[in-house]
Design an enzyme around this catalytic site. Structure first.
Site, PDB file in Angstrom:
ATOM      1  N   ARG A 169      -4.226   3.396  -1.341  1.00  0.00           N
ATOM      2  CA  ARG A 169      -4.238   1.956  -1.016  1.00  0.00           C
ATOM      3  C   ARG A 169      -5.654   1.370  -0.995  1.00  0.00           C
ATOM      4  NH1 ARG A 169       0.460   3.034  -1.338  1.00  0.00           N
ATOM      5  NH2 ARG A 169       2.181   2.073  -0.184  1.00  0.00           N
ATOM      6  N   SER A 241       4.261  -2.748   4.672  1.00  0.00           N
ATOM      7  CA  SER A 241       3.551  -1.881   5.626  1.00  0.00           C
ATOM      8  C   SER A 241       2.325  -2.615   6.148  1.00  0.00           C
ATOM      9  CB  SER A 241       3.063  -0.601   4.943  1.00  0.00           C
ATOM     10  OG  SER A 241       4.127   0.119   4.419  1.00  0.00           O
ATOM     11  N   GLU A 337      -3.375  -2.078   6.612  1.00  0.00           N
ATOM     12  CA  GLU A 337      -3.314  -2.078   5.158  1.00  0.00           C
ATOM     13  C   GLU A 337      -3.498  -3.510   4.655  1.00  0.00           C
ATOM     14  OE1 GLU A 337      -0.324  -2.615   2.265  1.00  0.00           O
ATOM     15  OE2 GLU A 337       0.286  -0.540   2.562  1.00  0.00           O
TER      16      GLU A 337
END
Ligand code: EPU
Length: 341
Positions: A169, A241, A337
């Site tokens: 990520r 998320s 995130e």
């Protein structure tokens, strides 16, 4: 040819409520929809000293305050096959294309490689920034290069897979080169035959069951799983998320396993493990709980939700509460995130 006046097209104090999937009601000082590259270069040149915020699908952003400066909504469109041989196609996709529309286009054309990334929200241009991933596949697995424009000097530059510095990520666009480049298009290599299906992820395998494994069945299975776990952003504001899964070494893993035998941990490689952040949050009894206008989604503890009328600050304060409780219980630092602005 229309002789357009950019100053007229820049809107001031523009609401971004419909442009972020959390559905947060914030405004930007000025706002412009980018429909072609020439416009983009001109607008950057004319706003050299302004703070620039680039908005894709708004599906990975938490707005906590009024947005100063100029907000550019990327709306560059086009999907083109730029190279082809018997085995592969290289497809150039403009940054403003919807990611899932592109996945559907690939699956319908029989091109393999991104079927596991079905239904990920957001636009194509945002995909390399955090190297989107799901169900055992990451963008970097099919990525060839991306084209960019430098915000400061309007020069164009192409970055290949290696130079993007992709990680879990993350990429150079989220770290060393944050806020320097605007991604204008992405090239990916897809397979025309001998697809390398990836159904290593348990739930995908289960969902397919006895059906034939092909691009369509994988995509369908992923869509079904995502729909059951993740809230529809049209109905409940969220950003998928909210946190990344913490990455730890073997020693830390063994310590945690001893203290919390049921902890959910996945081995990435030698001496590298990923802890399920969702498990940590669920263990702390946050799953399905609401706190005023915000909450933790009932089917996936990683997802924070806007229950209606929430502010970014409320979401942030819930996130911070979770971060500090996870730290005090497990001595693990949860990293968001989503991009917090
Ligand atoms: N789990 C729980 N409680 C929950 C949910 C999950 O304990 O509420 C545990 C279970 O042990 C489960 C494991 O976590 O087996 C993995 O759950 P899941 O398959 O939902 O994956 P995740 O690690 O929670 C990641 C990505 C998702 C991606 C899925 C599938 C991150 C931060 N998130 O979630 O990505 O869809 O894997 O590959 O890596 C996103 O980035 O927005 C996103 C949704």
């Amino acid at each position: 040819m229309l002789n357009r006046n950019f100053d007229l097209e820049i809107k001031s104090n523009h609401s971004l409520e419909k442009l972020n999937t959390f559905g947060l009601d914030v405004a930007s000082e000025s706002f412009f929809i980018v429909k072609d590259l020439k416009d983009l270069r001109n607008i950057l040149l004319k706003n050299k000293n302004k703070k620039i915020t680039v908005l894709g699908g708004g599906s990975n952003i938490l707005f906590t305050k009024f947005l100063d400066g100029l907000c550019l909504k990327i709306d560059l469109k086009g999907i083109d096959i730029v190279e082809e041989n018997e085995k592969n196609v290289i497809v150039n996709v403009m940054a403003g294309e919807n990611w899932n529309d592109f996945v559907e286009w690939s699956v319908n054309n029989g091109f393999g490689g991104i079927e596991n990334l079905s239904l990920i929200p957001g636009l194509v241009g945002a995909a390399p920034i955090q190297n989107i991933g799901a169900y055992g596949v990451e963008l970097k697995d099919v990525f060839v290069s991306c084209n960019t424009i430098n915000i400061n000097d309007q020069t164009e530059k192409e970055f290949d897979e290696k130079s993007c510095l992709f990680g879990y990520r993350t990429s150079r666009f989220k770290t060393t080169d944050k806020n320097i480049y605007i991604i204008t298009s992405v090239k990916v290599r897809l397979t025309k035959e001998k697809h390398k299906y990836n159904i290593s992820y348990g739930t995908v395998k289960e969902e397919i069951g006895n059906r034939e494994i092909n691009l369509k069945s994988i995509s369908k299975a992923v869509i079904k799983i995502r729909k059951s776990k993740l809230p529809n952003t049209d109905l409940i504001g969220n950003c998928g998320s909210f946190f990344k899964n913490p990455v730890i070494n073997e020693l830390k893993y063994l310590q945690l396993k001893k203290k919390f035998p049921s902890i959910s941990v996945f081995k990435v490689k030698k001496n590298e493990y990923k802890v399920s952040a969702a498990w940590l949050i669920e263990f702390l009894k946050y799953k399905g709980k609401s706190f005023g206008n915000v909450g933790v989604y009932k089917n996936q503890a990683l997802v924070l939700v806007n229950l209606g009328g929430a502010t970014g600050k409320e979401v942030l304060s819930l996130a911070n509460k979770i971060i500090s409780e996870v730290y005090s219980t497990f001595k693990l630092s949860l990293q968001p995130e989503v991009e917090i602005l």
